[in-house]
Design a protein around this motif. Structure first.
Motif, PDB file in Angstrom:
ATOM      1  N   VAL A 140       0.853  -1.190   0.000  1.00  0.00           N
ATOM      2  CA  VAL A 140       0.000   0.000   0.000  1.00  0.00           C
ATOM      3  C   VAL A 140       0.890   1.241   0.000  1.00  0.00           C
ATOM      4  O   VAL A 140       1.959   1.257   0.596  1.00  0.00           O
ATOM      5  CB  VAL A 140      -0.964   0.037   1.206  1.00  0.00           C
ATOM      6  CG1 VAL A 140      -1.968  -1.105   1.127  1.00  0.00           C
ATOM      7  CG2 VAL A 140      -0.219  -0.007   2.540  1.00  0.00           C
TER       8      VAL A 140
ATOM      9  N   ALA B  40      -3.497  -0.120  -3.496  1.00  0.00           N
ATOM     10  CA  ALA B  40      -3.214  -1.422  -2.897  1.00  0.00           C
ATOM     11  C   ALA B  40      -2.975  -2.410  -4.027  1.00  0.00           C
ATOM     12  O   ALA B  40      -3.813  -2.538  -4.925  1.00  0.00           O
ATOM     13  CB  ALA B  40      -4.381  -1.879  -2.029  1.00  0.00           C
TER      14      ALA B  40
ATOM     15  N   VAL C 214      -6.263   4.650   2.448  1.00  0.00           N
ATOM     16  CA  VAL C 214      -5.697   3.301   2.343  1.00  0.00           C
ATOM     17  C   VAL C 214      -6.747   2.250   2.681  1.00  0.00           C
ATOM     18  O   VAL C 214      -6.867   1.226   1.999  1.00  0.00           O
ATOM     19  CB  VAL C 214      -4.463   3.160   3.257  1.00  0.00           C
ATOM     20  CG1 VAL C 214      -4.014   1.701   3.338  1.00  0.00           C
ATOM     21  CG2 VAL C 214      -3.314   4.026   2.752  1.00  0.00           C
TER      22      VAL C 214
ATOM     23  N   ALA D 142       2.891  -0.501  -5.743  1.00  0.00           N
ATOM     24  CA  ALA D 142       1.894   0.400  -5.163  1.00  0.00           C
ATOM     25  C   ALA D 142       2.257   1.857  -5.419  1.00  0.00           C
ATOM     26  O   ALA D 142       1.383   2.693  -5.687  1.00  0.00           O
ATOM     27  CB  ALA D 142       1.755   0.133  -3.669  1.00  0.00           C
TER      28      ALA D 142
END
Length: 225
Positions: free
Chosen positions: A41, A56, A93, A212
């Motif tokens: 992430v 992600a 996130v 990511a």
């Protein structure tokens, strides 16, 4: 997954950290490296437009092939304060993780877990809120001291706050700068370093972080154009 409490100010943010820190699990070994799934992430910001994008990316831990990926866009809802970065990043996130079509397995953050002045960095915060095993792999040592590890891949030295080991400086490639690994939640430091090496086969940064980072930067460009 626990809801994310957005504090009103710095004092409340530190109180939230104190309350959640007691829930960090440090007595689990975590999944073995090279098995199951592992997810990176990362976030990217456009401060002028007050936009944050999180990505992600789920990899097969054995092959490092991409299994799934997702992004989420949000607003920057907390000011930049050293030690309180999680309050800027975690809401978006969490949204990106929630959009994944598969379970993430172990999560790798571009940041810190116990290697944090209050022992509750982004990786620990995310782990407590999701219940997932999480590690932090950072590019710099924050405020802590360390001796240079040996020059070969796999060499490491303790990352120290006084005499307390809060993480490790880990050499992932021969002759490159080390990365700084710390436990977030539900894993050990030995296992966190083993995962980091397994994910950094060809480059200094783990492949999870590289993927990511590229995805969130691309998504941010799309979001602001």
């Amino acid at each position: 997954m626990t809801t994310f409490p957005m504090p009103a100010d710095e004092a409340e943010a530190r109180a939230v950290q104190d309350a959640l820190r007691a829930r960090v699990v440090l007595d689990e070994s975590g999944p073995p490296p090279g098995t199951g799934r592992v997810t990176g992430v990362d976030v990217a910001y456009d401060e002028e437009r007050d936009v944050v994008v999180a990505a992600a990316v789920v990899l097969d831990a054995a092959t490092l092939d991409v299994v799934a990926e997702s992004t989420a866009r949000g607003r920057v809802s907390f000011p930049y304060v050293p030690g309180l970065l999680a309050f800027r990043e975690i809401p978006t996130v969490l949204a990106a993780l929630g959009r994944l079509p598969v379970g993430p397995g172990l999560v790798v953050c571009d940041g810190y877990g116990l290697a944090h002045p209050r022992r509750f960095g982004l990786a620990s915060h995310l782990g407590v809120l999701t219940g997932l095993p999480v590690i932090g792999v950072a590019k710099n040592p924050f405020t802590f001291r360390y001796e240079q590890p040996g020059p070969r891949r796999g060499d490491f030295s303790p990352l120290l706050d006084g005499e307390e080991e809060v993480g490790r400086a880990l050499r992932t490639q021969d002759g490159t700068k080390p990365v700084f690994v710390s436990v977030g939640h539900r894993t050990t430091l030995d296992n966190a370093c083993a995962h980091t090496l397994a994910l950094a086969r060809d480059f200094r940064q783990p492949e999870t972080t590289r993927r990511a980072d590229a995805l969130c930067r691309s998504a941010l460009r799309e979001a602001v154009t």
